[in-house]
Write a protein that holds these residues in place. Structure first.
Motif, short mmCIF file in Angstrom:
data_model
loop_
_atom_site.label_atom_id
_atom_site.label_comp_id
_atom_site.label_asym_id
_atom_site.label_seq_id
_atom_site.Cartn_x
_atom_site.Cartn_y
_atom_site.Cartn_z
N ARG A 45 -7.69 -1.04 -8.90
CA ARG A 45 -7.44 -1.42 -10.29
C ARG A 45 -8.74 -1.32 -11.07
NH1 ARG A 45 -8.63 -6.43 -12.03
NH2 ARG A 45 -9.83 -7.71 -10.61
N HIS A 46 -8.60 -1.37 -12.39
CA HIS A 46 -9.77 -1.36 -13.23
C HIS A 46 -9.90 -2.68 -13.94
CE1 HIS A 46 -9.65 2.93 -12.46
NE2 HIS A 46 -10.93 2.91 -12.80
N GLN A 66 -7.58 -11.99 -4.62
CA GLN A 66 -6.64 -11.41 -5.58
C GLN A 66 -7.09 -10.05 -6.13
OE1 GLN A 66 -3.76 -13.15 -6.28
NE2 GLN A 66 -4.33 -14.98 -5.14
N GLU A 67 -8.05 -9.40 -5.53
CA GLU A 67 -8.52 -8.11 -6.06
C GLU A 67 -7.62 -6.96 -5.64
OE1 GLU A 67 -10.82 -7.98 -8.37
OE2 GLU A 67 -12.83 -8.20 -7.54
N ARG A 69 -4.42 -6.60 -5.83
CA ARG A 69 -3.08 -6.68 -6.41
C ARG A 69 -2.53 -5.30 -6.75
NH1 ARG A 69 -5.93 -9.80 -9.93
NH2 ARG A 69 -5.04 -8.77 -11.72
N MET A 75 7.73 -5.24 -8.21
CA MET A 75 7.20 -6.59 -8.42
C MET A 75 5.68 -6.52 -8.58
SD MET A 75 9.71 -8.71 -8.25
CE MET A 75 9.92 -10.20 -7.29
N PRO A 76 5.17 -7.03 -9.71
CA PRO A 76 3.74 -6.93 -9.98
C PRO A 76 2.93 -8.00 -9.24
CG PRO A 76 4.81 -8.07 -11.78
CD PRO A 76 5.90 -7.71 -10.80
N ASP A 77 1.64 -7.81 -9.19
CA ASP A 77 0.71 -8.82 -8.64
C ASP A 77 1.00 -9.20 -7.20
OD1 ASP A 77 0.95 -10.07 -11.88
OD2 ASP A 77 -0.88 -9.20 -11.04
N ARG A 78 1.39 -8.21 -6.41
CA ARG A 78 1.57 -8.47 -4.98
C ARG A 78 0.25 -8.14 -4.29
NH1 ARG A 78 5.89 -11.30 -4.67
NH2 ARG A 78 5.98 -10.82 -2.47
N ARG A 79 -0.19 -9.01 -3.40
CA ARG A 79 -1.45 -8.77 -2.69
C ARG A 79 -1.22 -7.75 -1.57
NH1 ARG A 79 -2.39 -14.85 -1.32
NH2 ARG A 79 -0.15 -14.63 -1.24
N MET A 82 -1.73 -8.91 2.04
CA MET A 82 -0.82 -9.92 2.58
C MET A 82 0.60 -9.38 2.72
SD MET A 82 -2.54 -12.71 3.14
CE MET A 82 -1.57 -14.22 3.01
N THR A 83 0.76 -8.09 2.54
CA THR A 83 2.10 -7.49 2.57
C THR A 83 2.13 -6.39 3.61
OG1 THR A 83 2.13 -7.83 0.17
CG2 THR A 83 3.92 -6.51 1.11
N ARG A 96 -2.44 -4.35 -13.97
CA ARG A 96 -3.51 -5.24 -14.41
C ARG A 96 -3.46 -6.53 -13.62
NH1 ARG A 96 -5.46 -5.23 -19.63
NH2 ARG A 96 -4.78 -3.48 -20.85
#
Lengths: 96, 386, 468
Positions: A45-46, A66-67, A69, A75-79, A82-83, A96
């Motif tokens: 991401r930027h 959380q970097e 993501r 679904m947004p903001d999935r780590r 951890m997936t 973002r």
């Protein structure tokens, strides 16, 4: 076997997924973060505010910073770290 | 060497104290602020930044708010863009026929007090604010409603005041107020006595405690408002938003039973969305609760479904200084010369900070204010004239 | 997950949590383990049986067998379950892996929330390719993937050696291991060396193997900068003297597209803090930790704590404390009489003391004297990022401190440091270290900022009860 995959590691079954629309092969049990690295993708991401800041990628690897993501199956903001990957998973980086 | 005397001493460096300090320096007066923690460590740092006119009670309260709002345009020039003041206009969202009936009357009263507000239907509301669901059947819109960053505003007031000679003592709690023959002569803070002929009580939720130090009973009680903060997202809200429930229940209490909790929302300059709020009397407990945050979340998701997959990253509870009649306590106190009240703004402290600072500074510097402060005097509670 | 009522809720399914659960289950307590990870076993076991030869160690095997025994006792481990908060009563607010919210009611709680890595920032540390040392270990153990063919390992502490060996054993090249800590500080006190000889011998053997494989092992060496455009390209390091001053002319450039950077650990005390448990600052224990008595009771009646949150101390200590906490909880519940287990409990307490001695050494390897750390931070340029999420750098902090903001809460408002989506988990210790360096206040007098629910990010929809 991708150059970064460790030979001695017992892997699960192969799965097919897509990363930013690109088809990718991976193995069940691997995290999305690991698969992205194996594909040579480490900028995920930027930063939002500061134009001169560099891109960011996964950092802590354990779900805290959380970097890493990404958007997974809409679904947004999935780590990513951890997936675990699954057959048919659709991954988009640089949300973002 | 810490100061031993001051011309004007302000207790509390929240937004009210900071605004008063700033406005005093415009008169050439250099006040001393005594702050027990950090600037904006209290309610000014635990609230949203709505400068909302539609939520004010028509009459004196709304008029005061209108005056304050007008001054914000000038403040942006004086304090800079760091205060993140924005004027997107505000909408008050109506979700039931009962609310709509109440709001029709309310709008008339608002207009009489000088607020330009229009009633629009649900489709028009969605045209202007696309993220709203069909739960919104109507809305009222006011172009003047705005938002600001409350702690940045506080800091900016203070910076400007300090560069004009004001001083702040941080981490010093006022433990005593010295009164001699009915006149304030100074305060005791952290083993130090500071003499001053004028002491301003801008202690917000702690104003009653400060009042007791001067032998006064001040009916300000903390009322907790819990607020949820989401991660920063690309621009989603085009306006600042409140629910008619929030407003209508003030004037038609029976609506609280039927309508559920009132809510307010703003999207800050940094992109975070602040969603509030509960209204609870829990003493000085600033914690947020499962019930509080779940209730806020469950109220808002049906109204703005796009928020469903936005992560909540923190919550906070702000103690709003509540008074029995909803008006702040401003001005001189009978029988205690030199003691000035400037507290009790409840959930309107940010919006009223501009006018409060100006009025109190004018009072101290010249003895006169642009309009009378009678309706805000402390004695009104004793007189039962609320 | 539906709303539940249990006797004991264990937060954290790492070694301490599963050890406690096994003791509790064996004696018939009604237990629920809530673990936020994909699989139980915490950071230590990541990958279970899959990572080839890496898990053939005693503790690893014990951990795995404990987890197996839990299913024998029908003790549920809820994985991907995040405890967002605790309220008196007790009530735990839990978000599961499917985005559903539930309340778990319980009589007693064991907090075993483990630790995360702690960082001292350097120029360029946010570049893709710079990762936490633990991140590299997890990639190897859990997914069997190397971050790159060649990885530089640097920072402070003995964890670096373990990560370097993991890399090498997995076929990765490690050009160098660079440790800020001086060689003399790495030598253990003689008493400890004697009592833990096997452990230290193992460490020495690891270093020897690293060197044999061509890895340069350097002490008193500090990372100055990570450089690159879209990603890491090279790392600059320099030698420092005993006071932490850079030795002129010692700058070395290491070409690298992968850097594993580690500076020790910090306990995940946030949930304990939220629940009202007293904390203590102790650099020998790894910084801010949960205060416990010898039975691992916290200051809150009904809440125990075990594992890294009582002191950073490693896997063996976590197993010991999990068991001790389990016995203590059983006693409180009246399911066990002290006399029955007196011998075993007494032995565990003695073992814990020995493990704490090693913990102190372990933590000494990445904690520095206040003047040393202050000098280090003061030399960092303004553009070094402090808060990654909000893009706040050291210069922003310096300016705010100069303005009079000197508390974590004040600096948070003045700079936005800690207001991002990671909720300060990465930058909290950096902020505290920076305040100590810039103001001279001792770390023990800079309490961490207050914690509120949710202690992990959670979708608004989940909080609303709307489900996934």
């Amino acid at each position: 076997m991708s150059g970064l995959r460790i030979n001695t590691h017992r892997r699960g079954t192969q799965v097919a997924l897509s990363v930013n629309g690109m088809p990718v092969k991976a193995y069940s049990g691997e995290t999305v973060f690991a698969v992205l690295l194996a594909e040579g993708i480490r900028a995920l991401r930027h930063p939002v505010k500061n134009d001169s800041e560099t891109a960011r990628g996964g950092f802590c690897g354990m779900g805290v910073c959380q970097e890493c993501r990404v958007t997974i199956d809409g679904m947004p903001d999935r780590r990513a770290c951890m997936t675990e990957v699954r057959e048919g998973m659709e991954i988009l980086t640089d949300g973002r | 060497m810490a100061p031993q005397t001051a011309d004007v001493l302000i207790i509390g460096a929240g937004v009210i104290g900071a605004s008063i300090a700033f406005h005093l320096t415009r008169h050439g007066i250099k006040p001393l602020l005594v702050e027990k923690s950090d600037p904006a460590a209290g309610s000014s740092g635990a609230c949203d930044g709505l400068v909302f006119l539609q939520s004010k009670k028509p009459g004196l309260h709304l008029k005061l708010a209108l005056e304050s709002r007008k001054r914000f345009d000038r403040l942006v020039d004086q304090l800079g863009s760091g205060i993140e003041f924005r004027n997107p206009g505000g909408m008050c969202l109506i979700e039931s026929e009962a609310e709509l009936a109440a709001m029709r009357i309310f709008v008339e009263e608002q207009r009489t007090s000088g607020l330009d507000v229009e009633l629009i239907d649900g489709d028009e509301a969605r045209r202007r604010e696309p993220c709203l669901s069909r739960k919104v059947i109507a809305a009222t819109f006011s172009a003047m409603d705005s938002q600001v960053n409350p702690y940045a505003l506080t800091f900016s007031f203070l910076r400007a005041a300090e560069s004009a000679g004001a001083r702040i003592l941080r981490g010093e709690e006022v433990k005593g107020i010295e009164v001699v023959s009915g006149k304030v002569t100074g305060v005791f803070a952290s083993n130090r006595r500071i003499s001053s002929p004028v002491v301003v009580n801008a202690a917000g939720a702690l104003a009653a405690e400060v009042g007791r130090l001067a032998g006064l009973e001040i009916p300000i009680t903390p009322r907790r408002g819990q607020i949820i903060v989401t991660k920063a997202v690309p621009p989603l809200l085009r306006h600042c938003l409140i629910s008619a429930q929030y407003v209508a229940a003030k004037f038609k209490p029976e609506l609280t039973a039927t309508g559920g909790m009132g809510f307010s929302l703003e999207q800050t300059d940094s992109g975070n969305i602040l969603i509030g709020s509960t209204r609870e009397f829990v003493g000085f407990d600033r914690r947020t609760t499962f019930d509080g945050v779940r209730t806020i979340a469950s109220r808002i998701v049906p109204v703005i479904p796009a928020l469903k997959h936005v992560p909540v990253i923190r919550t906070f509870g702000g103690l709003r200084p509540y008074t029995p009649d909803g008006l702040p306590i401003l001005g001189k106190v009978a029988g205690l010369e030199g003691f000035i009240m400037a507290a009790g703004h409840e959930g309107d402290g940010i919006a009223l900070s501009a006018i409060t600072g100006e009025l109190i500074a004018d009072l101290i510097a010249t003895g006169r204010t642009q309009f009378p402060l009678d309706a805000f005097r402390l004695e009104r509670f004793r007189e039962g004239a609320a | 997950m539906d709303d539940r009522k249990v006797d004991v809720a264990i937060v954290g399914g790492g070694l301490a949590g599963v050890a406690a659960a096994e003791v509790l289950g064996r004696h018939g307590a009604n237990v629920l383990v809530l673990d936020d990870n994909l699989y139980p076993g915490g950071q230590y076991l990541r990958g279970g049986r899959r990572s080839g030869g890496l898990r053939s160690d005693v503790i690893g095997r014990r951990g795995l067998s404990l987890i197996e025994r839990l299913s024998l006792f029908a003790i549920e481990i809820a994985s991907r379950a995040e405890v967002l908060g605790i309220e008196a009563g007790f009530k735990l607010l839990v978000a599961d892996g499917n985005g559903n919210l539930s309340i778990v009611k319980c009589e007693r709680i064991l907090l075993a929330t483990g630790a995360r890595e702690r960082f001292i920032p350097f120029k360029g540390w946010t570049l893709p390719g710079v990762m936490a040392a633990g991140a590299v270990q997890i990639l190897i153990k859990q997914s069997g993937v190397l971050p790159a063919h060649e990885t530089l390992v640097a920072g402070a502490g003995i964890f670096l050696t373990a990560v370097a060996r993991d890399l090498q054993k997995s076929g990765g090249r490690v050009p160098a291991v660079l440790n800020e800590t001086s060689f003399s500080r790495q030598v253990p006190p003689p008493g400890l060396l004697a009592r833990q000889f096997a452990k230290f011998a193992q460490g020495v053997a690891m270093l020897a193997r690293l060197r044999l494989a061509g890895t340069a092992v350097r002490s008193s060496t500090r990372i100055l900068a990570a450089r690159g455009d879209e990603g890491l390209r090279e790392v600059v390091a320099a030698r420092v003297d005993q006071k932490g001053n850079m030795i002129l002319g010692s700058e070395t450039v290491y070409p690298a597209e992968s850097l594993a950077a580690g500076f020790g650990f910090t306990a995940n005390v946030e949930l304990a803090q939220l629940a009202g448990c007293g904390l203590a600052y102790n650099s020998g224990l790894g910084g801010w930790v949960v205060k416990v008595n010898e039975d691992l009771k916290t200051s809150v009646d009904g809440i125990h704590a075990a594992g890294e949150i009582t002191a950073i101390g490693g896997a063996a200590k976590s197993l010991t404390e999990g068991r001790l906490a389990g016995f203590s909880i059983l006693q409180d519940m009246g399911l066990l009489k002290y006399e029955e287990m007196r011998g075993e409990i007494s032995a565990l307490k003695k073992l814990r003391q020995r493990q704490m001695a090693f913990a102190r050494y372990f933590n000494s390897q990445y904690t520095f004297a206040p003047e040393y750390l202050a000098g280090w931070i003061r030399r960092l340029p303004d553009d070094v990022p402090v808060c990654r999420c909000e893009e706040v750098n050291l210069g922003d902090l310096r300016r705010a401190v100069a303005e009079g903001f000197d508390t974590p809460a004040g600096l948070k408002k003045a700079t936005r440091c800690g207001m991002g989506i990671c909720q300060g988990s990465t930058c909290k210790t950096i902020l505290l270290d920076a305040i100590a360096a810039l103001t001279g206040k001792p770390l023990s007098r800079i309490p961490p900022p207050s914690v509120r629910v949710p202690v992990k990010p959670v979708y608004l929809g989940t909080l609303s009860g709307a489900g996934p």
